[in-house]
Design an enzyme around this catalytic site. Structure first.
Site, PDB file in Angstrom:
ATOM      1  NE  ARG A  48      -2.754   0.501   3.433  1.00  0.00           N
ATOM      2  CZ  ARG A  48      -2.229   1.212   4.431  1.00  0.00           C
ATOM      3  NH1 ARG A  48      -1.972   2.492   4.294  1.00  0.00           N
ATOM      4  NH2 ARG A  48      -1.952   0.627   5.579  1.00  0.00           N
ATOM      5  CE1 TYR A 102     -13.212   6.577 -19.124  1.00  0.00           C
ATOM      6  CE2 TYR A 102     -13.018   7.107 -16.807  1.00  0.00           C
ATOM      7  CZ  TYR A 102     -13.293   6.196 -17.804  1.00  0.00           C
ATOM      8  OH  TYR A 102     -13.637   4.915 -17.477  1.00  0.00           O
ATOM      9  CG  ASP A 174      -6.834  11.184 -18.616  1.00  0.00           C
ATOM     10  OD1 ASP A 174      -6.037  10.464 -19.236  1.00  0.00           O
ATOM     11  OD2 ASP A 174      -7.913  10.777 -18.157  1.00  0.00           O
ATOM     12  CE  LYS A 199      -9.504   2.584 -20.581  1.00  0.00           C
ATOM     13  NZ  LYS A 199      -9.869   3.929 -20.187  1.00  0.00           N
TER      14      LYS A 199
HETATM   15  C1  LIG Z   1     -10.384   4.579 -19.127  1.00  0.00           C
HETATM   16  C2  LIG Z   1      -9.975   5.960 -18.880  1.00  0.00           C
HETATM   17  C3  LIG Z   1      -9.832   6.453 -17.572  1.00  0.00           C
HETATM   18  C4  LIG Z   1     -10.148   5.625 -16.356  1.00  0.00           C
HETATM   19  O1  LIG Z   1      -9.277   4.554 -16.206  1.00  0.00           O
HETATM   20  P1  LIG Z   1      -9.642   3.211 -15.410  1.00  0.00           P
HETATM   21  O2  LIG Z   1      -8.401   2.420 -15.539  1.00  0.00           O
HETATM   22  O3  LIG Z   1     -10.845   2.621 -16.077  1.00  0.00           O
HETATM   23  O4  LIG Z   1      -9.951   3.603 -14.007  1.00  0.00           O
HETATM   24  C5  LIG Z   1      -9.404   7.755 -17.417  1.00  0.00           C
HETATM   25  N1  LIG Z   1      -9.150   8.543 -18.472  1.00  0.00           N
HETATM   26  C6  LIG Z   1      -9.299   8.114 -19.736  1.00  0.00           C
HETATM   27  C7  LIG Z   1      -9.017   9.050 -20.865  1.00  0.00           C
HETATM   28  C8  LIG Z   1      -9.728   6.811 -19.986  1.00  0.00           C
HETATM   29  O5  LIG Z   1      -9.884   6.408 -21.252  1.00  0.00           O
END
Ligand SMILES: *Cc1c(COP(=O)(O)O)cnc(C)c1O
Length: 392
Positions: A48, A102, A174, A199
């Site tokens: 953690r 997102y 992001d 992703k």
């Molecule tokens: C999928 C996604 C997230 C969230 O990610 P998780 O791994 O599902 O929590 C955040 N930002 C973007 C652009 C995404 O495509």
């Protein structure tokens, strides 16, 4: 000037790897221990605390890819986003957020921030004025996501950094859609890079994970919150993610190449009304994308002409699967209006430019001729059906 730092594929393959001194194996061993001796370390190792050998190793790879001093690995992209936000925002603070982000991040802010007394404003657009007019005396953070989902709109990173400097804000991005292969925002002065490693970083649609890269100081601040919130990633998955990331560079570059060709092919097709891909010269943000990105990603959206039923089109595809997520090695497609943006009202979808005929397309690493052949057979089947229907 030639840089001495290793190339991106070498970073993917080697940076942060753990040496197997006992058996001299070629790859990082997986250390599953949740309990470690504590005499010789300042912060004892504990999963953690984000500091097991595998967690620390992979953090170094993420940091190197993002041209940052340090990184942290999380249990999901949302864990990375929420921990980072809560590390820099407290009661009475305000955050300026880009118009389209997102859905999970949007929900997090709208549902959770009021409980903490944190205020937010979404911009009306992507211009400097759109951001500037939302900044208040208590604004602490400016948050963007570029390219945006699903229209692949581009936010000007230099402009964001300029505003952050002028108003003393922490800038966060992001960077999931671009991946560090196509965009390294730290080069422009963005403070904190956030990823859903579910992703591109994972890339095989089999891992849920997140990552953050920033300066030592900012990572320390996120860590301070992270150890309390507990969103770290299990070492087993850290190890899998490290394995996946060895091919991040070659995967993403193959996806970039496929996507550029396929975007052009779709753009020329009579049953396609419009293609949204920053690599196309017709994309409104192409020049900006060219300035701040190294590749245009494997993500695009396209709109079918109104006479083609999008659901039927997707059902007729064979190689390309309908799928919720994105950025895997396999090509996938979805209808934002039916999935990611289904909870919005039709008016709000229209305001965001998301029509019912819009499809989001995640290009994989298959041979592009096979992807195009699949699209082609689907268009042909639909045209055949339409001809038959119009003659009965
Ligand atoms: C999928 C996604 C997230 C969230 O990610 P998780 O791994 O599902 O929590 C955040 N930002 C973007 C652009 C995404 O495509």
């Amino acid at each position: 000037m030639k840089s001495k730092s290793p190339g991106v594929n070498t970073i993917c393959t080697h940076v942060g790897e753990l040496l197997d001194e006992q058996h001299k194996g070629a790859i990082s061993p997986l250390y599953m221990a949740s309990s470690y001796a504590y005499e010789d370390v300042e912060v004892k190792r504990y999963p953690r605390y984000f500091n097991t050998p595998n967690q620390e190793g992979l953090s170094k790879k993420v940091a190197a890819l993002e041209h940052c001093e340090a990184g942290l690995i999380f249990g999901s992209g949302m864990a990375a986003i929420s921990h980072t936000m809560l590390a820099f925002l407290q009661k009475g603070d305000h955050v300026v957020v880009q118009k389209t982000i997102y859905g999970g991040a949007f929900n997090f802010m709208v549902e959770e921030f009021p409980k903490y007394g944190i205020a937010y404003d979404f911009t009306d657009g992507f211009s400097e004025d759109d951001f500037r007019t939302k900044i208040k005396p208590n604004t602490k953070v400016i948050y963007v996501e570029t390219p945006s989902n699903p229209l692949m709109l581009i936010t000007d990173l230099k402009m964001i950094v300029r505003l952050a400097k002028e108003f003393n804000l922490v800038s966060m991005i992001d960077n999931t859609f671009a991946s560090p292969i196509n965009q390294t925002p730290a080069d422009f002065g963005i403070d904190i890079m956030i990823h859903s490693a579910t992703k591109y970083m994972g890339g095989h649609s089999d891992i849920c994970a997140g990552a953050v890269a920033a300066s030592e100081e900012n990572i320390q601040r996120i860590w301070n919150v992270g150890k309390n919130l507990g969103g770290s990633l299990s070492d087993q998955t850290v190890w899998l993610l490290e394995r996946s990331m060895k091919t991040l560079g070659i995967r993403v570059k193959a996806q970039n190449r496929n996507a550029k060709k396929i975007a052009k092919w779709l753009d020329a097709h009579e049953l396609v009304a419009r293609v949204y891909y920053p690599g196309l010269k017709t994309h409104p943000d192409h020049d900006l994308a060219k300035k701040q990105m190294k590749g245009y990603t494997g993500m695009m959206s396209f709109e079918l002409v109104p006479s083609v039923d999008p659901e039927k089109f997707m059902r007729t595809l064979k190689l390309i699967k309908q799928s919720m997520s994105l950025a895997g090695v396999e090509s996938t497609i979805l209808s934002p209006a039916k999935t990611s943006h289904a909870l919005l009202t039709p008016q709000e979808r229209e305001r965001q430019g998301i029509s019912d005929g819009l499809l989001r397309f995640s290009i994989g690493i298959e041979d592009k001729k096979d992807i195009i052949a699949d699209l082609q057979q689907a268009f042909e089947a639909i045209t055949r059906d339409q001809l038959q229907n119009s003659t009965v």
